[in-house]
Design a protein around this motif. Sequence first.
Motif, PDB file in Angstrom:
ATOM      1  N   GLU A 192       0.820  -1.203   0.000  1.00 48.81           N
ATOM      2  CA  GLU A 192       0.000   0.000   0.000  1.00 48.81           C
ATOM      3  C   GLU A 192       0.861   1.263   0.000  1.00 48.81           C
ATOM      4  N   ALA A 193       2.027   1.213   0.628  1.00 48.55           N
ATOM      5  CA  ALA A 193       2.969   2.335   0.569  1.00 48.55           C
ATOM      6  C   ALA A 193       4.262   1.953   1.271  1.00 48.55           C
TER       7      ALA A 193
ATOM      8  N   ASP B  61       9.454   5.631  -3.924  1.00 50.60           N
ATOM      9  CA  ASP B  61       8.337   6.544  -3.715  1.00 50.60           C
ATOM     10  C   ASP B  61       8.174   6.739  -2.218  1.00 50.60           C
ATOM     11  N   LEU B  62       7.129   7.484  -1.847  1.00 49.88           N
ATOM     12  CA  LEU B  62       6.855   7.726  -0.433  1.00 49.88           C
ATOM     13  C   LEU B  62       5.459   7.286  -0.027  1.00 49.88           C
ATOM     14  N   MET B  63       4.469   7.567  -0.872  1.00 44.04           N
ATOM     15  CA  MET B  63       3.083   7.433  -0.418  1.00 44.04           C
ATOM     16  C   MET B  63       2.188   6.602  -1.336  1.00 44.04           C
ATOM     17  N   LEU B  64       2.653   6.215  -2.513  1.00 43.14           N
ATOM     18  CA  LEU B  64       1.771   5.565  -3.474  1.00 43.14           C
ATOM     19  C   LEU B  64       1.884   4.044  -3.416  1.00 43.14           C
ATOM     20  N   PRO B  65       0.795   3.322  -3.731  1.00 39.02           N
ATOM     21  CA  PRO B  65       0.835   1.853  -3.744  1.00 39.02           C
ATOM     22  C   PRO B  65       1.537   1.318  -4.985  1.00 39.02           C
ATOM     23  N   PHE B  66       2.017   0.078  -4.901  1.00 35.59           N
ATOM     24  CA  PHE B  66       2.610  -0.614  -6.047  1.00 35.59           C
ATOM     25  C   PHE B  66       2.467  -2.110  -5.823  1.00 35.59           C
TER      26      PHE B  66
ATOM     27  N   VAL C 183      14.957  -1.373   2.213  1.00 36.99           N
ATOM     28  CA  VAL C 183      14.558   0.016   1.975  1.00 36.99           C
ATOM     29  C   VAL C 183      15.693   0.956   2.368  1.00 36.99           C
ATOM     30  N   ARG C 184      16.000   1.898   1.471  1.00 36.05           N
ATOM     31  CA  ARG C 184      16.914   3.008   1.761  1.00 36.05           C
ATOM     32  C   ARG C 184      16.096   4.285   1.931  1.00 36.05           C
ATOM     33  N   SER C 185      16.473   5.092   2.896  1.00 41.12           N
ATOM     34  CA  SER C 185      15.772   6.347   3.135  1.00 41.12           C
ATOM     35  C   SER C 185      15.920   7.285   1.939  1.00 41.12           C
ATOM     36  N   GLN C 186      14.852   8.013   1.638  1.00 43.86           N
ATOM     37  CA  GLN C 186      14.917   8.997   0.553  1.00 43.86           C
ATOM     38  C   GLN C 186      15.884  10.124   0.888  1.00 43.86           C
ATOM     39  N   TRP C 187      16.229  10.298   2.169  1.00 47.25           N
ATOM     40  CA  TRP C 187      17.185  11.326   2.556  1.00 47.25           C
ATOM     41  C   TRP C 187      18.542  11.113   1.877  1.00 47.25           C
ATOM     42  N   LEU C 188      18.871   9.842   1.606  1.00 48.81           N
ATOM     43  CA  LEU C 188      20.170   9.537   1.009  1.00 48.81           C
ATOM     44  C   LEU C 188      20.289  10.058  -0.422  1.00 48.81           C
ATOM     45  N   PHE C 189      19.174  10.379  -1.043  1.00 50.29           N
ATOM     46  CA  PHE C 189      19.172  10.754  -2.457  1.00 50.29           C
ATOM     47  C   PHE C 189      18.866  12.235  -2.670  1.00 50.29           C
ATOM     48  N   GLU C 190      18.718  12.989  -1.584  1.00 55.27           N
ATOM     49  CA  GLU C 190      18.376  14.391  -1.742  1.00 55.27           C
ATOM     50  C   GLU C 190      19.521  15.187  -2.346  1.00 55.27           C
TER      51      GLU C 190
ATOM     52  N   TRP D 217       5.106   1.505   5.695  1.00 52.53           N
ATOM     53  CA  TRP D 217       4.233   2.165   6.662  1.00 52.53           C
ATOM     54  C   TRP D 217       2.739   1.962   6.365  1.00 52.53           C
ATOM     55  N   GLN D 218       2.437   1.140   5.350  1.00 49.59           N
ATOM     56  CA  GLN D 218       1.053   0.749   5.083  1.00 49.59           C
ATOM     57  C   GLN D 218       1.006  -0.773   4.899  1.00 49.59           C
ATOM     58  N   ASP D 219      -0.195  -1.305   4.704  1.00 54.02           N
ATOM     59  CA  ASP D 219      -0.382  -2.763   4.662  1.00 54.02           C
ATOM     60  C   ASP D 219       0.329  -3.402   3.473  1.00 54.02           C
ATOM     61  N   VAL D 220       0.741  -4.652   3.677  1.00 54.75           N
ATOM     62  CA  VAL D 220       1.325  -5.496   2.630  1.00 54.75           C
ATOM     63  C   VAL D 220       0.541  -6.797   2.602  1.00 54.75           C
TER      64      VAL D 220
END
Length: 272
Positions: free
Chosen positions: A26-27, A46-51, A71-78, A102-105
């Motif tokens: 879910e995210a 991504d941060l918030m979208l399902p896949f 999972v790698r934090s998006q902070w590493l790519f800023e 942070w959402q259901d799997v």
Amino acid sequence: MKMAWMRKTVDVPADWSRQAVRLYFEAVAGDAEVYVNGQKVGENFDLMLPFSFDVTDLVKPGQKNEILVGVRSQWLFEDRSTVGRRIVPGGSMWTNNINGIWQDVYLLSVPKVRVSDVYVKPLVSKGVLEVDVTVSNSSDKAATVKLDADIYKWLNLAGTDVNSAPVPAWELGGKLLTGKAAAQKVGAGQERVFTMQIPVKEGALDLWSPEHPNLNAMLVSVTADGKEGSNTKYQAASDGAKWTFDGTRPVPNGKPYPLRGDSWHFMGIPQM
């Protein structure tokens, strides 16, 4: 490279052996890599979208299966040399501070010939309900597919007090309309869009408005090669509203309504 790994062992039912199996997220916030039983399924950033991924050929029905997610934090790519800094857009500033799942799997078993999307177009002024149904065939052979659709009144049974109103409760009312799509062949590993044009007499469907948020439900049945047991169903709710514009004014079902918005972000619209 600063990647956190999460491992889960799950039992896949033995009767899923003839079905397609999809792994849904879910995210996930960050750069994610997904493995099933030691084989890489895919990536998502991504941060918030399902896949989701098709894992039919990787899972072992009737056995235990290992799902591994890194999972790698998006902070590493800023890119801190720019004002924007973030390379992944998010709908809220708080996504700066979350990482990982942070959402259901969940794993989902679906027919190999199935409805994957429904797009309902209530053409109110023409008295037509136009429906585009996308059928996916993930089997290894072509299938001749036909569709049937039934439209029902969607009855909201949710309570009205503060505790019961948020709890989903509904049922289908009586059948209002029916539709069909001519049989078409869907190739192995392919998708095809079926279009249904369903005539709607005036008053046959209650239209949506802010004062009367009526909903109708459509139940789409799919039959592949006419075989018993190949019939699958897909349900979608529609609001029965046609949105047009008179200049810059939105006009749902021919009646103009002003739309107003607000933002809880501390900087309001500029922040967004």
